[in-house]
Design a protein around this motif. Structure first.
Motif, PDB file in Angstrom:
ATOM      1  N   GLY A   1      72.936  12.293  19.410  1.00  8.21           N
ATOM      2  CA  GLY A   1      72.497  11.000  19.909  1.00  8.21           C
ATOM      3  C   GLY A   1      72.833  10.806  21.380  1.00  8.21           C
ATOM      4  N   PHE A   2      72.392   9.702  21.928  1.00  8.37           N
ATOM      5  CA  PHE A   2      72.698   9.358  23.313  1.00  8.37           C
ATOM      6  C   PHE A   2      74.097   8.761  23.404  1.00  8.37           C
ATOM      7  CE2 PHE A   2      68.022   9.088  23.214  1.00  8.37           C
ATOM      8  CZ  PHE A   2      67.710   9.901  24.287  1.00  8.37           C
ATOM      9  N   SER A   3      74.736   8.941  24.531  1.00  7.90           N
ATOM     10  CA  SER A   3      76.038   8.313  24.755  1.00  7.90           C
ATOM     11  C   SER A   3      75.832   6.832  25.046  1.00  7.90           C
ATOM     12  CB  SER A   3      76.759   8.974  25.922  1.00  7.90           C
ATOM     13  OG  SER A   3      76.116   8.656  27.148  1.00  7.90           O
ATOM     14  N   ALA A   4      76.912   6.066  24.972  1.00  9.24           N
ATOM     15  CA  ALA A   4      76.811   4.633  25.258  1.00  9.24           C
ATOM     16  C   ALA A   4      76.348   4.399  26.688  1.00  9.24           C
ATOM     17  CB  ALA A   4      78.164   3.966  25.018  1.00  9.24           C
ATOM     18  N   ALA A   5      76.833   5.216  27.626  1.00  9.98           N
ATOM     19  CA  ALA A   5      76.438   5.070  29.028  1.00  9.98           C
ATOM     20  C   ALA A   5      74.959   5.376  29.216  1.00  9.98           C
ATOM     21  CB  ALA A   5      77.292   5.971  29.914  1.00  9.98           C
ATOM     22  N   GLU A   6      74.476   6.424  28.552  1.00 15.31           N
ATOM     23  CA  GLU A   6      73.060   6.770  28.665  1.00 15.31           C
ATOM     24  C   GLU A   6      72.179   5.686  28.056  1.00 15.31           C
ATOM     25  OE1 GLU A   6      73.484  11.660  28.481  1.00 15.31           O
ATOM     26  OE2 GLU A   6      73.275  10.481  26.635  1.00 15.31           O
ATOM     27  N   ARG A   7      72.608   5.163  26.922  1.00 15.92           N
ATOM     28  CA  ARG A   7      71.820   4.114  26.275  1.00 15.92           C
ATOM     29  C   ARG A   7      71.788   2.855  27.146  1.00 15.92           C
ATOM     30  NH1 ARG A   7      74.064   4.541  21.934  1.00 15.92           N
ATOM     31  NH2 ARG A   7      72.556   5.878  20.851  1.00 15.92           N
ATOM     32  N   ALA A   8      72.895   2.541  27.776  1.00 21.33           N
ATOM     33  CA  ALA A   8      72.941   1.362  28.643  1.00 21.33           C
ATOM     34  C   ALA A   8      72.042   1.547  29.863  1.00 21.33           C
ATOM     35  CB  ALA A   8      74.386   1.103  29.089  1.00 21.33           C
ATOM     36  N   ARG A   9      72.056   2.757  30.425  1.00 19.00           N
ATOM     37  CA  ARG A   9      71.202   3.006  31.589  1.00 19.00           C
ATOM     38  C   ARG A   9      69.724   2.897  31.215  1.00 19.00           C
ATOM     39  NH1 ARG A   9      71.636   7.837  36.084  1.00 19.00           N
ATOM     40  NH2 ARG A   9      69.871   7.136  37.349  1.00 19.00           N
ATOM     41  N   LEU A  10      69.357   3.449  30.081  1.00 14.50           N
ATOM     42  CA  LEU A  10      67.968   3.375  29.637  1.00 14.50           C
ATOM     43  C   LEU A  10      67.570   1.926  29.349  1.00 14.50           C
ATOM     44  CD1 LEU A  10      68.053   6.511  27.347  1.00 14.50           C
ATOM     45  CD2 LEU A  10      66.497   6.199  29.279  1.00 14.50           C
ATOM     46  N   ALA A  11      68.485   1.170  28.752  1.00 16.02           N
ATOM     47  CA  ALA A  11      68.192  -0.229  28.450  1.00 16.02           C
ATOM     48  C   ALA A  11      67.973  -1.044  29.720  1.00 16.02           C
ATOM     49  CB  ALA A  11      69.330  -0.839  27.631  1.00 16.02           C
ATOM     50  N   GLY A  12      68.568  -0.593  30.825  1.00 18.13           N
ATOM     51  CA  GLY A  12      68.428  -1.311  32.082  1.00 18.13           C
ATOM     52  C   GLY A  12      67.199  -0.929  32.888  1.00 18.13           C
ATOM     53  N   MET A  13      66.428   0.031  32.424  1.00 23.17           N
ATOM     54  CA  MET A  13      65.222   0.450  33.136  1.00 23.17           C
ATOM     55  C   MET A  13      64.048  -0.453  32.765  1.00 23.17           C
ATOM     56  SD  MET A  13      65.331   4.624  32.889  1.00 23.17           S
ATOM     57  CE  MET A  13      63.691   4.750  33.652  1.00 23.17           C
ATOM     58  N   ALA A  14      63.386  -0.999  33.771  1.00 25.13           N
ATOM     59  CA  ALA A  14      62.272  -1.910  33.515  1.00 25.13           C
ATOM     60  C   ALA A  14      61.124  -1.219  32.789  1.00 25.13           C
ATOM     61  CB  ALA A  14      61.781  -2.504  34.831  1.00 25.13           C
ATOM     62  N   LEU A  15      60.938   0.080  33.029  1.00 26.44           N
ATOM     63  CA  LEU A  15      59.819   0.801  32.441  1.00 26.44           C
ATOM     64  C   LEU A  15      60.142   1.409  31.076  1.00 26.44           C
ATOM     65  CD1 LEU A  15      58.456   2.674  35.587  1.00 26.44           C
ATOM     66  CD2 LEU A  15      57.398   0.733  34.422  1.00 26.44           C
ATOM     67  N   ALA A  16      61.401   1.323  30.656  1.00 26.25           N
ATOM     68  CA  ALA A  16      61.800   1.932  29.383  1.00 26.25           C
ATOM     69  C   ALA A  16      61.585   0.961  28.231  1.00 26.25           C
ATOM     70  CB  ALA A  16      63.255   2.365  29.435  1.00 26.25           C
ATOM     71  N   ARG A  17      61.053   1.498  27.138  1.00 28.32           N
ATOM     72  CA  ARG A  17      60.818   0.689  25.939  1.00 28.32           C
ATOM     73  C   ARG A  17      61.485   1.378  24.759  1.00 28.32           C
ATOM     74  NH1 ARG A  17      56.234  -2.756  23.627  1.00 28.32           N
ATOM     75  NH2 ARG A  17      55.697  -3.105  25.802  1.00 28.32           N
ATOM     76  N   PRO A  18      62.592   0.813  24.222  1.00 29.47           N
ATOM     77  CA  PRO A  18      63.245   1.422  23.060  1.00 29.47           C
ATOM     78  C   PRO A  18      62.382   1.264  21.822  1.00 29.47           C
ATOM     79  CG  PRO A  18      64.282  -0.670  23.591  1.00 29.47           C
ATOM     80  CD  PRO A  18      63.297  -0.401  24.682  1.00 29.47           C
ATOM     81  N   VAL A  19      62.295   2.326  21.034  1.00 26.61           N
ATOM     82  CA  VAL A  19      61.476   2.269  19.818  1.00 26.61           C
ATOM     83  C   VAL A  19      62.259   2.843  18.644  1.00 26.61           C
ATOM     84  CG1 VAL A  19      59.319   2.499  21.110  1.00 26.61           C
ATOM     85  CG2 VAL A  19      60.420   4.525  20.165  1.00 26.61           C
ATOM     86  N   SER A  20      61.840   2.463  17.466  1.00 24.24           N
ATOM     87  CA  SER A  20      62.356   3.033  16.228  1.00 24.24           C
ATOM     88  C   SER A  20      61.336   4.030  15.700  1.00 24.24           C
ATOM     89  CB  SER A  20      62.580   1.929  15.193  1.00 24.24           C
ATOM     90  OG  SER A  20      62.726   2.483  13.899  1.00 24.24           O
ATOM     91  N   LEU A  21      61.831   5.103  15.097  1.00 26.25           N
ATOM     92  CA  LEU A  21      60.950   6.075  14.461  1.00 26.25           C
ATOM     93  C   LEU A  21      60.989   5.949  12.945  1.00 26.25           C
ATOM     94  CD1 LEU A  21      61.598   9.224  16.687  1.00 26.25           C
ATOM     95  CD2 LEU A  21      59.740   7.557  16.842  1.00 26.25           C
ATOM     96  N   GLY A  22      61.298   4.736  12.484  1.00 25.67           N
ATOM     97  CA  GLY A  22      61.298   4.493  11.050  1.00 25.67           C
ATOM     98  C   GLY A  22      62.689   4.308  10.486  1.00 25.67           C
ATOM     99  N   PRO A  23      62.794   4.135   9.170  1.00 25.90           N
ATOM    100  CA  PRO A  23      64.068   3.777   8.546  1.00 25.90           C
ATOM    101  C   PRO A  23      65.006   4.935   8.264  1.00 25.90           C
ATOM    102  CG  PRO A  23      62.346   3.848   6.890  1.00 25.90           C
ATOM    103  CD  PRO A  23      61.671   4.103   8.210  1.00 25.90           C
ATOM    104  N   ARG A  24      64.558   6.179   8.486  1.00 24.56           N
ATOM    105  CA  ARG A  24      65.390   7.336   8.139  1.00 24.56           C
ATOM    106  C   ARG A  24      65.872   8.077   9.380  1.00 24.56           C
ATOM    107  NH1 ARG A  24      62.001   6.377   4.120  1.00 24.56           N
ATOM    108  NH2 ARG A  24      60.190   6.993   5.365  1.00 24.56           N
ATOM    109  N   VAL A  25      67.015   8.738   9.256  1.00 24.14           N
ATOM    110  CA  VAL A  25      67.548   9.561  10.331  1.00 24.14           C
ATOM    111  C   VAL A  25      66.761  10.864  10.385  1.00 24.14           C
ATOM    112  CG1 VAL A  25      69.568  10.795  11.199  1.00 24.14           C
ATOM    113  CG2 VAL A  25      69.842   8.558  10.114  1.00 24.14           C
ATOM    114  N   LEU A  26      66.259  11.209  11.567  1.00 28.57           N
ATOM    115  CA  LEU A  26      65.424  12.402  11.734  1.00 28.57           C
ATOM    116  C   LEU A  26      66.142  13.457  12.564  1.00 28.57           C
ATOM    117  CD1 LEU A  26      62.019  10.669  12.633  1.00 28.57           C
ATOM    118  CD2 LEU A  26      62.866  11.308  10.368  1.00 28.57           C
TER     119      LEU A  26
END
Length: 239
Positions: free
Chosen positions: A193-218
């Motif tokens: 998975g992504f680190s907390a720092a990487e996830r925070a940086r991505l969350a702060g990007m205006a062009l980034a859109r977090p998505v789910s790939l469904g209910p199961r771990v892939l």
């Protein structure tokens, strides 16, 4: 029988002669046992697919002559696949499926939790060529060198949206509803998975859109296929 498909680096057009490398000659004449007069399907990633005839054979080379265009050049949507390399066979799988599903660029990234940072760019570019030969594609995406995620994001294009596949957002895969068209990229994280720092940086990007790939771990390779399928169905050329 279907024709042997071969990727070449020469221009293709009616009457165009196409010389063969030693490796291509070995494959066509030593492995496939083609003889003068046999037909071959050629593509170079730019001129579509052409029917060609074997004009000369040899152990160290040969010559093909283009006859007619069979398939016009087709290009996938302007989509990049960015992913953290995993084990060899599974990375091979990701590259192969990216070609089949349709992307313009394959970009490996090294994240904080990437388990495998060995990535042979030349080998995987050859894998992309082979995948295109086998699946009938006329376009071969560029396979880029491995780059650190923070460096990739620092130079991120101002017009390219980013579909960030966040493993913590389990749930219905509906986050692309209403998303804008245009240049996009998909980002798949490592097995850890992504680190907390990487996830925070991505969350702060205006062009980034977090998505789910469904209910199961892939697994990472499964996630890449699921993400490309989701994007193609919502924004790509499957509509």
């Amino acid at each position: 029988m279907s024709l042997v498909r071969l990727f070449v680096t020469h221009p293709l057009g009616q009457g165009q002669p196409v010389p063969l490398t030693r490796e291509q000659a070995h494959y066509l004449f030593g492995v496939m046992r083609l003889e003068p007069g046999a037909e071959v399907a050629l593509f170079n990633g730019a001129d579509g697919e052409w029917r060609a005839v074997v004009a000369e054979t040899g152990k160290k080379g040969g010559l093909l002559n283009c006859m007619t265009q069979a398939v016009a050049q087709g290009e996938p949507p302007d989509l990049w696949l960015c992913f953290a390399p995993v084990k060899k066979a599974r990375t091979d799988f990701i590259v192969e499926k990216a070609v089949e599903l349709g992307v313009r660029r394959i970009q490996p990234v090294a994240t904080e939790f990437t388990n495998s940072e060995r990535f042979r760019q030349d080998r995987h570019q050859a894998n992309a060529v082979e995948a295109a030969e086998q699946c009938g594609a006329t376009f071969v995406p560029e396979v880029a060198d491995l780059v650190r995620l923070d460096r990739l994001l620092a130079d991120w294009p101002a017009d390219r949206h980013l579909m960030f596949c966040d493993e913590t957002r389990a749930g219905p895969a509906t986050a692309l509803s209403g998303a804008p068209e245009g240049p996009w990229a998909i980002l798949i994280g490592p097995e850890g998975g992504f680190s907390a720092a990487e996830r925070a940086r991505l969350a702060g990007m205006a062009l980034a859109r977090p998505v789910s790939l469904g209910p199961r771990v892939l697994r990472a390779d499964t996630a890449a296929v699921a993400a490309m399928t989701l994007w193609q169905a919502a924004l790509g050329d499957w509509r």
